[in-house]
Design a protein around this motif. Sequence first.
Motif, short mmCIF file in Angstrom:
data_model
loop_
_atom_site.label_atom_id
_atom_site.label_comp_id
_atom_site.label_asym_id
_atom_site.label_seq_id
_atom_site.Cartn_x
_atom_site.Cartn_y
_atom_site.Cartn_z
N GLY A 107 -12.80 28.34 10.91
CA GLY A 107 -11.68 29.13 11.39
C GLY A 107 -11.42 28.95 12.87
O GLY A 107 -10.32 29.19 13.35
N SER A 108 -12.45 28.52 13.60
CA SER A 108 -12.32 28.32 15.04
C SER A 108 -11.70 26.96 15.40
O SER A 108 -11.37 26.71 16.55
CB SER A 108 -13.68 28.44 15.72
OG SER A 108 -14.51 27.31 15.44
N LYS A 109 -11.55 26.09 14.40
CA LYS A 109 -10.98 24.76 14.63
C LYS A 109 -9.45 24.84 14.61
O LYS A 109 -8.87 25.66 13.90
CB LYS A 109 -11.45 23.77 13.56
CG LYS A 109 -12.96 23.59 13.45
CD LYS A 109 -13.54 22.95 14.70
CE LYS A 109 -14.33 23.91 15.54
NZ LYS A 109 -14.94 23.30 16.72
N GLU A 110 -8.80 24.00 15.36
CA GLU A 110 -7.34 24.02 15.44
C GLU A 110 -6.72 23.27 14.26
O GLU A 110 -7.12 22.15 13.94
CB GLU A 110 -6.86 23.40 16.75
CG GLU A 110 -5.36 23.49 16.95
CD GLU A 110 -4.92 22.97 18.31
OE1 GLU A 110 -3.69 22.94 18.56
OE2 GLU A 110 -5.79 22.62 19.11
N SER A 111 -5.75 23.89 13.63
CA SER A 111 -5.04 23.26 12.52
C SER A 111 -4.03 22.25 13.05
O SER A 111 -3.24 22.56 13.94
CB SER A 111 -4.33 24.31 11.68
OG SER A 111 -3.63 23.71 10.62
N LYS A 112 -4.06 21.06 12.50
CA LYS A 112 -3.11 20.03 12.92
C LYS A 112 -1.78 20.24 12.21
O LYS A 112 -1.74 20.61 11.04
CB LYS A 112 -3.67 18.64 12.60
CG LYS A 112 -4.93 18.29 13.39
CD LYS A 112 -5.48 16.94 12.99
CE LYS A 112 -6.74 16.62 13.78
NZ LYS A 112 -7.34 15.32 13.36
N PRO A 113 -0.69 20.02 12.92
CA PRO A 113 0.63 20.27 12.31
C PRO A 113 0.91 19.33 11.14
O PRO A 113 0.41 18.20 11.09
CB PRO A 113 1.61 20.03 13.46
CG PRO A 113 0.86 19.16 14.42
CD PRO A 113 -0.58 19.57 14.32
N ASN A 114 1.69 19.82 10.22
CA ASN A 114 2.10 19.05 9.05
C ASN A 114 3.62 18.99 9.07
O ASN A 114 4.25 19.41 10.04
CB ASN A 114 1.58 19.73 7.79
CG ASN A 114 1.36 18.77 6.64
OD1 ASN A 114 1.91 17.67 6.60
ND2 ASN A 114 0.56 19.18 5.67
#
Length: 208
Positions: A107-114
């Motif tokens: 949850g602490s990792k950044e989500s990459k845009p899609n």
Amino acid sequence: MKLIASLLIAAALVAPALSNAAEPAAPAAKADLAKGEATYTAICASCHGADGNSGSPAYPKLAQQHPDYLVKQLQEFKSGKRANAIMSGMAAGLSDADMKNVSAWVGSKESKPNFAKEKDLVVLGERIYRGGIADRQIAACAGCHTPTGAGIPSQYPRLSGQHADYAVAQLVAFRDGVRKNSAQMTGVAAKMNDREIKAVSDYIAGLR
């Protein structure tokens, strides 16, 4: 004197009770991110990506997802409340602490845009996501998952940037009664047709 003695005895009896009542509850143990990363790398990374950004549309992106939501899903995979042969097997060996640690780390990792791919459906998808379908009493997705898809911690998951194929699969599973761990989502999906599910799922993939 008898009255004073009685009062002193009563005070002595009440004092311990007041003392115990005033004691604060023990704080919940914090997640161990180092242990979470180790467990995630060993068990989860092959499907969900090294940093939670799954490269396969069949597997959900977990990066930046609300930890409490992830813990709930893992617990329900383990208990069988949410049916999935692969995930039930993966969750079976995890303790509550493992689940908390893994969920906090990913949850602490950044989500990459899609991005959305279905140009012909994007208008329909946006309309459903933001406004629902009034004539069939289908609520707007944004009401629970927020206009940007960020979700509401511990209650509603983050949807922004999620793979469209995965979102379609989950909505169909809710609609068909395969996934049963959210009565609210079952009720929404039950009223949607395939085109509407595809449209809103594609729109979700492009949310920022």
